[in-house]
Design a protein around this motif. Sequence first.
Motif, short mmCIF file in Angstrom:
data_model
loop_
_atom_site.label_atom_id
_atom_site.label_comp_id
_atom_site.label_asym_id
_atom_site.label_seq_id
_atom_site.Cartn_x
_atom_site.Cartn_y
_atom_site.Cartn_z
N ARG A 526 -29.20 -12.25 -3.57
CA ARG A 526 -29.20 -13.65 -3.12
C ARG A 526 -27.79 -14.25 -3.10
O ARG A 526 -27.56 -15.24 -2.40
N VAL A 527 -26.90 -13.73 -3.88
CA VAL A 527 -25.52 -14.23 -3.94
C VAL A 527 -24.60 -13.13 -3.39
O VAL A 527 -24.34 -12.15 -4.08
N LEU A 538 -25.38 -17.93 -0.11
CA LEU A 538 -26.34 -18.20 -1.19
C LEU A 538 -27.72 -18.30 -0.56
O LEU A 538 -28.02 -19.27 0.14
N ASN A 539 -28.56 -17.31 -0.80
CA ASN A 539 -29.88 -17.27 -0.21
C ASN A 539 -30.92 -17.70 -1.25
O ASN A 539 -31.43 -16.90 -2.02
N PHE A 540 -31.23 -19.00 -1.26
CA PHE A 540 -32.23 -19.53 -2.19
C PHE A 540 -33.61 -19.66 -1.54
O PHE A 540 -34.47 -20.39 -2.04
N VAL A 571 -18.90 -21.72 1.79
CA VAL A 571 -20.26 -21.40 1.34
C VAL A 571 -21.30 -21.84 2.36
O VAL A 571 -21.22 -22.94 2.91
N ALA A 573 -25.43 -22.10 2.13
CA ALA A 573 -26.56 -22.01 1.19
C ALA A 573 -27.88 -22.24 1.93
O ALA A 573 -28.05 -23.26 2.60
N ASN A 574 -28.79 -21.28 1.81
CA ASN A 574 -30.10 -21.34 2.45
C ASN A 574 -31.13 -21.86 1.44
O ASN A 574 -31.44 -21.20 0.46
N TYR A 575 -31.66 -23.05 1.70
CA TYR A 575 -32.67 -23.66 0.81
C TYR A 575 -34.06 -23.65 1.45
O TYR A 575 -34.93 -24.40 1.03
N VAL A 592 -23.98 -27.04 -9.47
CA VAL A 592 -23.37 -26.97 -8.14
C VAL A 592 -22.01 -27.67 -8.15
O VAL A 592 -21.03 -27.17 -7.58
N TYR A 600 -15.44 -23.31 -4.65
CA TYR A 600 -15.85 -23.50 -3.26
C TYR A 600 -14.81 -24.24 -2.45
O TYR A 600 -14.09 -25.11 -2.95
N ARG A 605 -25.26 -26.50 3.75
CA ARG A 605 -26.58 -26.12 3.27
C ARG A 605 -27.58 -26.36 4.38
O ARG A 605 -27.41 -27.26 5.20
#
Length: 648
Positions: A526-527, A538-540, A571, A573-575, A592, A600, A605
């Motif tokens: 995921r990171v 960042l794959n959340f 960065v 980031a996938n939320y 964060v 960063y 995001r």
Amino acid sequence: MPNKQISAAAAAELVRDGDTVTTSGFVGIGVPEELLVALETRFVETAHPRDLTLFFAAGQGDGKDRGLNRLGHEGLLARVIGGHWGLIPKVAALATAGKIAAYNLPQGVISHLYRDIAAGRPGTLSRVGLGTFVDPRLEGGKINDVTHDEIVSVMEVGGAEHLFYRALPVHVALLRGTSADPAGNISMEREALVIDNLAQAMAAKNSGGVVIVQVERMVARHGLNPRDVVIPGALVDAVVVAAPENHHQTFATPYSHAFSGQFRVEADTVPEMPLTPRKVIARRAAFELPINGVVNLGIGMPEGVAAVAGEEKLLPHLTLTAEPGVIGGQPASGLDFGAAVNTDAIVPQSAQFDFYDGGGLDIAVLGMAQVDARGNVNVSRFGPKLAGAGGFINISQNARAVVFAGTFTSVGLDLAVSEAGVEIRSEGRVTKFVEAVEQVTFSGPLAAAAGKKVLYVTERAVFRLRPEGVELVEIAPGIDLERDVLAHMAFAPEMAPEIAEMDARLFAEGPMGLRVDLLHLDLDDRVALSADKAQLFLNFEKMRVRAPGDVNKVRARVEAVCAPLGHRVDVVANYDGARIDEEVEDAWVAMVQQMEDRFYGTVTRYSGSAFMRMKLGAAFAREVRPHVFETATEARAFLSAARGGSFL
């Protein structure tokens, strides 16, 4: 020293008319069946003893004839004070017909009353039961109209409301152990539980009463290791050696070395559940299990959660408990319920409820029979059917989080489960989501006011408790919201800003990989750093952040990747589908912020959920400049345009 061994018939003669009698046992475990048979036989033959008060904590029966059902004769009982009634229909029938005075009190309260009676206290003071049918402002625990005495009252202590449960003298204790010496010292090495035997014996002895213990064998005088003695001989007046058929370890199992802790069993010997609606519900409840947490699973539908946890290899990361005193291991089910294999410890029932009442449970998964718009739950009384609360009130009121589990409707419900979701072949005739529950066993308003996390999980929909009431948050694939959910509710639930689809893994064969989710074993994937080490991904997606430990794991992984670089990274980031619980939202935002300050550059995001974009925007606006896009393409385009810039 006298030999205290007597016959069962002679023991029954020690019970006098009008006595208050307490009995040991939990479901079919530790029940003094030989003594109950003798007491029933004496009454049938002589009409004595009469007008007894029966005082018990946990239900002791098989739902038919054994256990306390043997005392279900008109005239034998005048009053019953009990915790769980569902397994003693013969006694329950006397109560619902108004032929005896009857009370239903929380199981843990009765367990604590034994200790308080033994100590000479006037009663038990507790917050357990406030806002439920036990509260005297509702029903006071009374089961029928012929029950008049008030045994529960409201008191204010330290500026907070409490319930005071009045003590009563105990004249006879009918208990059970494994071995006895002639002096009456009792051990319990072959029993699955120790329950409340010592406290009950002390309560009877200090009330001037009689203590009678059923065992399976006698040993020589002083033949017991004093550390194995659970009930000292000084408390015991008589010992009865039971016939083997009246001294089974449980009502389902004559004897298991695993239940007594003599041997351990392989975890993979637990049979896998078939893919049914029951398993879907158990799986969804298992998504809420706290890693390294302490868990209680109720009888019935919640029992399946243990099987799911076993299938998902999660049992080593949980401490499962049961209210009669089981800590660790895997609980048994059916008429073995209360026993467990591979336990860490077996403690007295009263000590277990000390831990429960003090907030020691991280989560409880319990059954539900009726739910209303305010989030109240009823599991204890349905018209003439008397189930009783058992430990439900103690557990649900004091656990930090609660999942109520059950089918959406009942009686005649026929469902098919497949990878496509849920197909309703025949709808149940009984609605569970009602305008007002018949009896309040769990108070939704009190739980909401306390900020307790509460979910109501069914095979087709999931609800949560909010201050405004019950809110619909998830729906199963294959289910039509109007036709299959709302049309079968007596109230209109609150609607979440976005109603999610229940996880597809719930409806598929084979393990779900829940261990990976809950332990965050996939954080390495995921990171991820780009090949040129300029961008961090960042794959959340579908990640659940529930506890401070989850936040710390993400922080540690980001630090491990970024700290050695010596330069900042941009960065993305996938939320998508991510869930950050409110309790850890501030900790997540702080983490964060720390990562942005240290590592960063430009941050973007994205989430396909409008509600998540709004939530993230609101959360990050407090500490971090929010840029939350709808798609990955938009996020990457922004990053490309802003390359080299920074929001800090």
